[in-house]
Design a protein around this motif. Structure first.
Motif, PDB file in Angstrom:
ATOM      1  N   UNK A 181      -3.078  -3.103   2.744  1.00 51.63           N
ATOM      2  CA  UNK A 181      -3.456  -3.492   1.380  1.00 51.63           C
ATOM      3  C   UNK A 181      -2.689  -2.661   0.361  1.00 51.63           C
ATOM      4  N   UNK A 182      -2.605  -1.361   0.637  1.00 53.31           N
ATOM      5  CA  UNK A 182      -1.893  -0.470  -0.286  1.00 53.31           C
ATOM      6  C   UNK A 182      -0.438  -0.915  -0.418  1.00 53.31           C
ATOM      7  N   UNK A 183       0.178  -1.248   0.719  1.00 57.14           N
ATOM      8  CA  UNK A 183       1.574  -1.692   0.692  1.00 57.14           C
ATOM      9  C   UNK A 183       1.715  -2.944  -0.168  1.00 57.14           C
ATOM     10  N   UNK A 184       0.773  -3.881   0.015  1.00 54.08           N
ATOM     11  CA  UNK A 184       0.825  -5.124  -0.772  1.00 54.08           C
ATOM     12  C   UNK A 184       0.687  -4.816  -2.262  1.00 54.08           C
ATOM     13  N   UNK A 185      -0.249  -3.929  -2.603  1.00 57.09           N
ATOM     14  CA  UNK A 185      -0.487  -3.642  -4.019  1.00 57.09           C
ATOM     15  C   UNK A 185       0.721  -2.952  -4.642  1.00 57.09           C
ATOM     16  N   UNK A 186       1.545  -2.325  -3.810  1.00 57.92           N
ATOM     17  CA  UNK A 186       2.720  -1.637  -4.352  1.00 57.92           C
ATOM     18  C   UNK A 186       3.941  -2.556  -4.386  1.00 57.92           C
TER      19      UNK A 186
ATOM     20  N   UNK B 152      -6.525  -0.424   5.150  1.00 59.34           N
ATOM     21  CA  UNK B 152      -6.246  -0.100   3.751  1.00 59.34           C
ATOM     22  C   UNK B 152      -4.770   0.163   3.506  1.00 59.34           C
ATOM     23  N   UNK B 153      -4.067   0.615   4.544  1.00 64.21           N
ATOM     24  CA  UNK B 153      -2.647   0.917   4.378  1.00 64.21           C
ATOM     25  C   UNK B 153      -1.843  -0.339   4.100  1.00 64.21           C
TER      26      UNK B 153
ATOM     27  N   UNK C  63      -5.632   2.130   9.820  1.00 68.08           N
ATOM     28  CA  UNK C  63      -6.402   1.872   8.606  1.00 68.08           C
ATOM     29  C   UNK C  63      -5.877   0.607   7.924  1.00 68.08           C
TER      30      UNK C  63
ATOM     31  N   UNK D  74       5.073  -1.017   7.379  1.00 70.85           N
ATOM     32  CA  UNK D  74       3.887  -0.169   7.558  1.00 70.85           C
ATOM     33  C   UNK D  74       3.174  -0.446   8.880  1.00 70.85           C
TER      34      UNK D  74
END
Lengths: 280, 364
Positions: free
Chosen positions: A179-184, A176-177, A174, A195
């Motif tokens: 992206x999620x890591x970047x946003x965190x 999105x994972x 995914x 990731x």
């Protein structure tokens, strides 16, 4: 109901019977003969297998084989990872074009590709001509008829296998994972290392074992690009059977190779689900 | 600015976003998010609400305009440097890490000391009531638990701003209502600013301090839920949020905020004029079905009309009537099913009425 089920079963067996007969006659029987020859020729016993531990020539061949297979695997993995990663990120139209380019070499025989590399890497080939034309070297560098040539051509042959295995694995991840890591708060590199890379582990293991196993038994490419100087197990085996007529030694090497491959797969199956790996 | 803070936490200035250079996904966006508020971006799919959130998070950059967070221009600041917590619709938990490692992730990448990480993760876990589940894999948790992990992960590094992109969309109704309550509770307790995206108006009304309604790439109205419902500034908002009877007409006379509107069938109604109206402007008169009254109560209203009852739907706590009036057959009135509610039969002629203040003339 029961008789119907068993008659369906009978039809089922009837359909697969020719294939089974073929497989037994042309695959398992010769394989059995190979195994038998390895313990009976020139005299019964495990004498041939003892050579694995005593013969310096065989040691050298095995070492060369494992070394070349390992380096090929490493290079194919690194290059293949980059290509698969780029393919995953590309638009679907470009993805199809890239996939086509990756598959293209499959349509050309390994023999043709090996001779092509021989020409390209030769002393009068375009690479040496280019290097000398640019004044980077004074005389042709040895790119073929040695281990360098074998490695270049083998990586070329193995690359599609590595790319396809890794690509299949990466497509299941995914996006999105990341992206999620970047946003965190993860940098591009941290998101990749913490990731994405761990999630491609099954793909890496699959691609590595596939390439390594295929490389162990390589014959044509090392025979042509090695120029007789780089001796891998398959070529050594052929040499024993064709030239010195030592059938026992040849079949022993073939059997040893097969056992090594099966052993690798078995060891692998202890770590991961092999069936899922190759159907991915 | 509504609660007296000198500067909003987030400020969009003239933001436009176009993905393909032709159509605008978002245009002319000016929006402030106050410190500590719970703001919901509400709109149908393709309205630009998610694009707005994506630009605030930093995944996309505006084609034009600027975005400020805490007074600093972040328009070109990369995602990871913005320090904004984010919760995704599909949770986006890392399957290669345990629940504890997932929650620790924002701290790990910031190189927080190990002891501090452990303490903060433990606190975050108990905050979302998942104590003792740190060593589980995300795949072993239920949907609701996974979403709690995602919330804990977005809050653990104490960001001043948390973005939530339809975080409850994948949960069933009961769980969703429970999570709405929990999120609201967390927001009140932590005082963190939250920007929430949803297409569910009930969710938006329940949770938000203010709701920003989007449609076709434009921000239509930002207001507290009650104000948004009672005083919509456009026909879109009046119809998207709840239900409205809309009657097309033309403004005949304007006096202050009141105007009289001549409807298509010639009747005149008194309404509250909204926005820049003048005599002769074509408008839609919007009245909420529950603001219309019947019988004696109608007599005291500025607007009243004889209507024929066409259909009665009994919904338990309320009655929904469909009536014919103004040459239309789609006038809806909702009556609360109170004590002594008499039976109404189709065919009856009733007087319906409503106050001018409950009726808005919206430029069409």
């Amino acid at each position: 109901m029961l008789s119907q089920a068993s008659s369906v079963n009978r039809v089922y067996w009837l359909i697969v019977a020719p294939a089974i007969v073929m497989l037994v006659l042309f695959y398992f029987v010769p394989l059995g003969q190979v195994l038998l020859t390895s313990v009976t020729d020139p005299k019964p016993g495990l004498g041939n297998y003892a050579l694995l531990f005593t013969s310096a020539a065989i040691h050298k061949t095995l070492l060369t084989t494992v070394r070349i297979a390992a380096i090929t695997t490493g290079l194919a993995l690194v290059l293949g990872y980059a290509v698969a990663y780029a393919m995953r990120a590309a638009t679907s139209q470009r993805q199809r074009l890239m996939l086509f380019c990756v598959l293209l070499p499959f349509w050309i025989s390994v023999l043709v590709r090996s001779f092509a590399w021989l020409t390209i890497l030769g002393p009068q080939g375009p690479i040496n001509a280019g290097l000398m034309g640019l004044g980077l070297v004074d005389e042709p560098i040895a790119l073929s008829r040695n281990e360098t040539g074998v490695l270049i051509a083998m990586v070329h042959v193995m690359l599609p296998y590595a790319i396809l295995t890794l690509y299949a694995n990466m497509r299941g991840i995914d996006v999105g994972l990341v992206s999620a890591a970047r946003s965190l708060g993860a940098s591009r590199f941290q998101a990749f290392r913490m990731v994405f890379l761990p999630l491609t582990r099954p793909g890496l293991i699959g691609a590595a074992s596939l390439v390594f196993i295929l490389s162990l038994g390589f014959y044509v490419t090392p025979a042509i690009l090695g120029g007789g100087k780089v001796m891998m197990v398959a070529q050594y085996t052929a040499f024993q059977i064709n030239e010195t007529m030592r059938w026992g030694l040849g079949t022993m090497l073939a059997a040893a190779l097969m056992i090594a491959v099966l052993g690798t797969l078995w060891a692998l199956s202890r770590v991961i689900d092999v069936k899922r790996l190759f159907s991915a | 600015m509504s609660n007296g803070t000198p500067e909003p936490l987030v400020r969009f200035i003239n933001v436009r976003k176009s993905y393909d250079g032709k159509a605008d996904a978002v245009r002319a966006l000016n929006l402030d998010v106050e410190t500590g508020e719970f703001l919901t971006l509400l709109g149908p799919s393709g309205s630009g609400k998610t694009t707005t959130l994506t630009m605030l998070a930093g995944f996309e950059q505006p084609t034009e305009g600027r975005i400020f967070v805490g007074g600093a221009d972040v328009t070109r600041v990369p995602v990871e440097k913005r320090g904004i917590g984010m919760v995704f619709q599909n949770y986006a938990l890392f399957p290669n890490m345990t629940v504890g490692e997932n929650i620790a992730f924002p701290l790990t990448v910031r190189r927080t000391p190990r002891a501090e990480i452990a303490a903060k993760v433990a606190r975050a876990l108990s905050m979302v009531r998942l104590d003792g589940l740190a060593d589980r894999r995300p795949q072993q948790l239920s949907g609701g638990q996974q979403q709690r992990v995602a919330v804990a992960r977005a809050l653990v590094f104490e960001p001043r701003l948390v973005l939530l992109d339809e975080p409850l969309g994948a949960l069933d109704r009961q769980l969703r209502e429970q999570m709405q309550y929990e999120l609201k509770h967390l927001h009140a307790r932590l005082g963190v600013t939250m920007v929430y995206v949803t297409h569910d108006q009930i969710e938006a009304m329940t949770m938000s301090d203010r709701v920003a309604v989007f449609s076709t790439g434009q921000l239509r109205q930002v207001a507290p839920p009650r104000l948004l419902y009672e005083a919509p500034e456009s026909l879109f908002v009046a119809q998207f949020l709840g239900e409205s009877n809309t009657l097309p007409g033309t403004i005949a006379r304007l006096s202050g905020s009141e105007c009289s509107v001549t409807l298509a069938d010639g009747t005149t109604v008194i309404a509250t004029a909204v926005g820049a109206c003048a005599a002769g402007t074509a408008v839609n008169v919007a009245v909420r079905p529950e603001k219309m009254v019947l019988g004696a109560a109608a007599a005291a209203c500025a607007n009243k009309v004889q209507a024929t009852l066409l259909e009665v739907s009994f919904l338990g706590d309320q009655l929904r009537l469909r009536l014919g009036a103004f040459g239309r057959e789609d006038i809806v009135v909702k009556l609360a099913n109170g004590a002594g509610q008499e039976t109404l039969d189709p065919g009856a002629v009733l007087t319906i009425g409503w106050h001018a203040g409950d009726c808005r003339a919206l430029a069409s």
